[in-house]
Design a protein around this motif. Structure first.
Motif, short mmCIF file in Angstrom:
data_model
loop_
_atom_site.label_atom_id
_atom_site.label_comp_id
_atom_site.label_asym_id
_atom_site.label_seq_id
_atom_site.Cartn_x
_atom_site.Cartn_y
_atom_site.Cartn_z
N ILE A 85 8.74 3.56 -7.02
CA ILE A 85 8.98 2.71 -8.19
C ILE A 85 9.09 3.58 -9.44
N VAL A 86 10.15 3.35 -10.22
CA VAL A 86 10.31 4.04 -11.49
C VAL A 86 10.58 2.99 -12.56
N PRO A 87 9.64 2.74 -13.47
CA PRO A 87 9.89 1.75 -14.52
C PRO A 87 10.92 2.27 -15.53
N VAL A 88 11.98 1.52 -15.74
CA VAL A 88 13.06 1.95 -16.64
C VAL A 88 13.68 0.76 -17.34
N GLY A 89 14.39 1.05 -18.42
CA GLY A 89 15.27 0.08 -19.04
C GLY A 89 16.66 0.21 -18.45
N THR A 111 12.55 8.51 0.92
CA THR A 111 12.80 7.08 0.74
C THR A 111 13.51 6.90 -0.59
N GLU A 112 14.54 6.07 -0.61
CA GLU A 112 15.26 5.83 -1.85
C GLU A 112 14.39 4.99 -2.79
N PRO A 113 14.12 5.50 -4.00
CA PRO A 113 13.27 4.75 -4.94
C PRO A 113 14.03 3.60 -5.58
N ASP A 114 13.29 2.68 -6.15
CA ASP A 114 13.88 1.55 -6.86
C ASP A 114 13.44 1.55 -8.31
N ALA A 115 14.30 1.03 -9.15
CA ALA A 115 13.96 0.86 -10.56
C ALA A 115 13.19 -0.44 -10.74
N LEU A 116 12.10 -0.36 -11.48
CA LEU A 116 11.40 -1.57 -11.89
C LEU A 116 11.86 -1.84 -13.32
N MET A 117 12.71 -2.84 -13.47
CA MET A 117 13.33 -3.10 -14.76
C MET A 117 12.32 -3.65 -15.75
N THR A 118 12.24 -3.00 -16.89
CA THR A 118 11.35 -3.46 -17.93
C THR A 118 12.15 -4.18 -19.01
N ASP A 174 11.51 15.05 -9.77
CA ASP A 174 10.25 14.44 -10.24
C ASP A 174 9.86 13.26 -9.36
N ILE A 175 10.84 12.44 -9.05
CA ILE A 175 10.57 11.20 -8.32
C ILE A 175 10.36 11.46 -6.83
N LEU A 176 11.22 12.31 -6.26
CA LEU A 176 11.23 12.46 -4.80
C LEU A 176 10.15 13.40 -4.30
N PHE A 177 9.69 14.34 -5.12
CA PHE A 177 8.68 15.28 -4.63
C PHE A 177 7.42 14.53 -4.19
N CYS A 178 7.07 13.47 -4.91
CA CYS A 178 5.84 12.72 -4.58
C CYS A 178 6.16 11.44 -3.81
N ASP A 219 0.81 -1.22 0.00
CA ASP A 219 0.00 0.00 0.00
C ASP A 219 0.84 1.26 0.00
N ARG A 220 2.16 1.13 0.24
CA ARG A 220 3.04 2.30 0.24
C ARG A 220 3.75 2.48 -1.09
N LEU A 221 3.49 1.61 -2.05
CA LEU A 221 4.15 1.74 -3.34
C LEU A 221 3.53 2.88 -4.15
N ARG A 222 4.39 3.61 -4.85
CA ARG A 222 3.92 4.68 -5.74
C ARG A 222 4.82 4.72 -6.97
#
Length: 366
Positions: free
Chosen positions: A185-189, A215-222, A177-181, A42-45
């Motif tokens: 999770i950031v989907p990336v190649g 919180t340090e974000p993580d890459a969701l590898m596509t 962009d990522i940290l303000f909200c 529930d904390r994922l964004r």
């Protein structure tokens, strides 16, 4: 003392290790996304987005748009950025920016992104997001920015053109962009991993210097491969090798009909030796969920004419419903602006709260 060759080997080894670590984290994230009962889900964004430099094309559809709908439908909080400020990172003219922005929003909605369940917002409409650039810039060095692959590639491609300050600091803007909200999770190649790592570094350094805010974000590898254009190179509407989602059926047919192929009659799937043919086969495969090699075997000696007819049919059939929805949306620009304004309002509330936390952590609340 290590030689340049040895330094390169050490760098490559470090990059491989970082990639393996990112893949492992990505796999854990994907498992959480897929499991509604996973602790912490529930904390994922998710934070994702596009630059409105022109019409979105079918490469965007398969690489990103469909996955955003999937996140939303799985109940993951999803933020979709219309990155209008990033249009000016590498160009002097923004073009018809309003049309591009509204067209982008129309494609989002036509694809199935629901503005009641996802937040669609624009860079230029969220001042507090951009203000985060100032403290974040104090946490990185010029050398770190120059080492970013995107900055290095752009610098190499500019020739005599000077690198703009905005392009140099592009990785820091992405971090904002990522940290303000508080995106997690950031989907990336793979090529975008350095941007996520830079964001993680900025979050870590801010927390260490001031207080635990980010919180340090993580890459969701596509694994979605870049869909090449009709000429086998990177798809881009400006190059005339792409198929825009906004094209009519007739425009699509004309674009495909003019596409270059080669002199060989028999159709084979050979991405290296026959990139144009391979690209068309790949597009057919994406729309029909079939293997390009199998499609090539079936066309066989039918030649380029048969290949182009098939591609035209599957693209126009596959985009027909999207185009109907898009046309209805474009006819209501007031609705598109309303969607963006609502998303901007939501994003501003979060950005203002984040900036307040940052100022409190820095002792700047006078």
């Amino acid at each position: 003392m290590t030689t340049i060759h040895e330094q390169d080997e050490l760098h490559d080894a470090g990059a491989d290790a970082s990639y393996s670590t990112a893949r492992a984290r990505s796999a854990r994230l994907q498992a959480m996304i897929d499991d509604p009962a996973a602790p912490g889900r529930d904390r994922l964004r998710v934070l994702t987005g596009d630059r409105p430099t022109g019409p979105l094309h079918i490469g965007h559809l398969f690489a990103t748009l469909k996955s955003r709908v999937a996140f939303q439908d799985k109940g993951i909080d999803t933020f979709v950025l219309v990155a209008d400020y990033q249009v000016i990172t590498d160009r002097d003219d923004v073009g018809d920016i309003e049309d591009h922005v509204l067209g982008q929003v129309a494609d989002y909605l036509a694809t199935g992104i629901d503005p009641q369940r996802s937040t669609i917002f624009a860079h230029s409409a969220v001042p507090a997001l951009n203000q985060l650039m100032l403290p974040f810039l104090s946490l990185v060095t010029e050398a770190e920015l120059h080492r970013n692959p995107t900055v290095k590639a752009e610098l190499a491609a500019t020739g005599d053109r000077a690198l703009s300050g905005l392009l140099l600091t592009y990785p820091v803007h992405q971090a904002a962009d990522i940290l303000f909200c508080h995106g997690t999770i950031v989907p990336v190649g793979r090529d975008q991993l350095p941007h996520i790592e830079q964001t993680r570094v900025i979050a870590r350094r801010f927390n260490a210097r001031y207080a635990e805010v980010f919180t340090e974000p993580d890459a969701l590898m596509t694994d979605a491969a870049m869909l090449p254009g009709l000429d086998g190179t990177k798809m881009s509407t400006s190059r005339g090798n792409g198929i825009a989602l906004s094209m009519t059926a007739d425009e699509t047919a004309a674009r495909i009909r003019r596409a270059r192929t080669d002199a060989q009659r028999r159709i084979t799937f050979d991405p290296v030796g026959r990139p144009e043919i391979a690209s068309m086969l790949t597009m057919i495969g994406l729309f029909t969920d079939r293997e390009p090699g199998q499609i090539a075997d079936e066309i066989g000696d039918g030649g380029a004419a048969s290949l182009k007819r098939l591609l035209t049919d599957v693209v126009n059939d596959g985009l027909a419903a999207h185009r109907r929805r898009r046309a209805a949306l474009i006819a209501e620009p007031g609705h598109l602006r309303s969607v963006l304004q609502d998303g901007n309002s939501r994003a501003n509330a979060i950005a203002d709260a984040t900036l307040r936390d940052v100022r409190e952590a820095m002792g700047m609340t006078y």
